[in-house]
Design an enzyme around this catalytic site. Sequence first.
Site, short mmCIF file in Angstrom:
data_model
loop_
_atom_site.label_atom_id
_atom_site.label_comp_id
_atom_site.label_asym_id
_atom_site.label_seq_id
_atom_site.Cartn_x
_atom_site.Cartn_y
_atom_site.Cartn_z
CG ASP A 12 66.97 30.52 72.45
OD1 ASP A 12 67.03 31.70 72.88
OD2 ASP A 12 67.52 29.57 73.04
CE1 TYR A 70 71.47 37.60 56.69
CE2 TYR A 70 70.93 38.61 54.58
CZ TYR A 70 70.58 37.81 55.65
OH TYR A 70 69.34 37.25 55.67
CG ASP A 112 66.32 36.97 56.58
OD1 ASP A 112 65.42 37.47 55.87
OD2 ASP A 112 66.83 35.86 56.34
CE LYS A 145 71.69 30.94 71.54
NZ LYS A 145 70.52 30.30 72.20
CG ASP A 167 60.52 35.31 56.26
OD1 ASP A 167 60.73 36.51 55.96
OD2 ASP A 167 60.64 34.37 55.45
C1 IPM Z 1 64.86 39.58 52.79
C2 IPM Z 1 65.40 38.46 51.95
C3 IPM Z 1 66.86 38.73 51.66
C4 IPM Z 1 67.59 38.84 52.98
C5 IPM Z 1 67.55 37.69 50.74
C6 IPM Z 1 66.77 37.47 49.47
C7 IPM Z 1 68.97 38.06 50.45
O1 IPM Z 1 65.21 37.25 52.59
O2 IPM Z 1 64.88 40.74 52.33
O3 IPM Z 1 64.39 39.33 53.90
O4 IPM Z 1 67.95 37.82 53.58
O5 IPM Z 1 67.81 39.96 53.42
MN MN Z 2 64.04 37.36 54.40
#
Ligand code: IPM
Ligand code: MN
Length: 360
Positions: A223, A142, A247, A191, A251
């Site tokens: 993975d 990032y 990240d 990884k 999710d």
């Molecule tokens: C999160 C979001 C952010 C990230 C984006 C919007 C930059 O996806 O907070 O998880 O990748 O950190």
């Molecule tokens: Mn995110």
Amino acid sequence: MKLNIGLLRGDGIGPEIVDSAVKVLEAVGEKKGIEFKFTPYLIGGAAIDATGKPLPEETVKGCLASDSVLLGAVGGPKWDTLPGGIRPEKALLGIRSAMELFTNLRPAKLYPALKGDCPLREDIVEAGFDILIVRELTGGIYFGDRGMREGKYGEEAYDTECYSRFEIERIAKVAFEAAAKRNKRVVSIDKANVLDTSRLWRKVVHEIAADYPDIECTDMLVDNAAMQLVRNPGQFDVIVTTNMFGDILSDEASQITGSIGMLPSASLGTTSRGLYEPIHGSAPDIAGQNIANPIATILSAAMMLKYSFDLNSESDMITDAVDKVLEAGYRTADLAHGGPHLTTDEVTAKIINALRGEKI
Ligand code: IPM
Ligand code: MN
């Protein structure tokens, strides 16, 4: 007690969900004699529209002068075609970095009331899970060198991943300290079969692990981890991983809790000042309709009380109120599967009733 909270409402559903969390904090303040002063600052697309910049200087100064900061979400189609440097998302990275928030805590647990929302097989749901993802937040790909150049096949783009021993050490310590207060297991995800950064990551995590003999430390390739999260999420206690893997995996972890609208996060550095935000995005498709799930942001406010201010019973008041509302069967649209559901304002009011001890 008086607390100055910076508010970064941002874009899309950001303003609605932040306002919900503010109402909940005010209700806690009323009950417990805490005076919250909320100061809004511009961030993301809203800031681009007003000032031309996604992260105005005033916002950074304001956040650094606050006791803590609550954020909604940034971004939306309106700003999606802007160059990388002035995109709303850049502001999020900018504020995390300016506040030196290298730790991102993302708890993902299965609420008993939401068992029916978990997309996994029944025996996995019955076993349950309670995971804390410790995501490194101010390093890795990032923040590495990136750009465009002419390559072997003409135009090409590159992003680079870089981790220093220091950055790995400090995030590993956070993970082991957190595990010491939980089930004493850390899985470090990398990884290392491909990446040099991961090989350093793994080596340094094990060096730190040696200082925590009571904590079990294992490695897992990313993975495999993506697979294990849906195969057997109950095996995880604390996960520690890089910025990008964290990240992605958070999710995935959110979906097995039923909805991404449920997951809060705390971004922390070395001071008590943190940045608290839901892990979801700005959901521009449902913005302004009063249907977003505010619970992830409300739970982020609960994390703020706990991690920034040591207000543990006040934090528990919020989480207990959320539990009660879910147990009573109230749902926002994301969890209603097309059935009856409450608006953002209605579910917020229910949570406030619950924490006041009134009829839900
Ligand atoms: C999160 C979001 C952010 C990230 C984006 C919007 C930059 O996806 O907070 O998880 O990748 O950190
Ligand atoms: Mn995110």
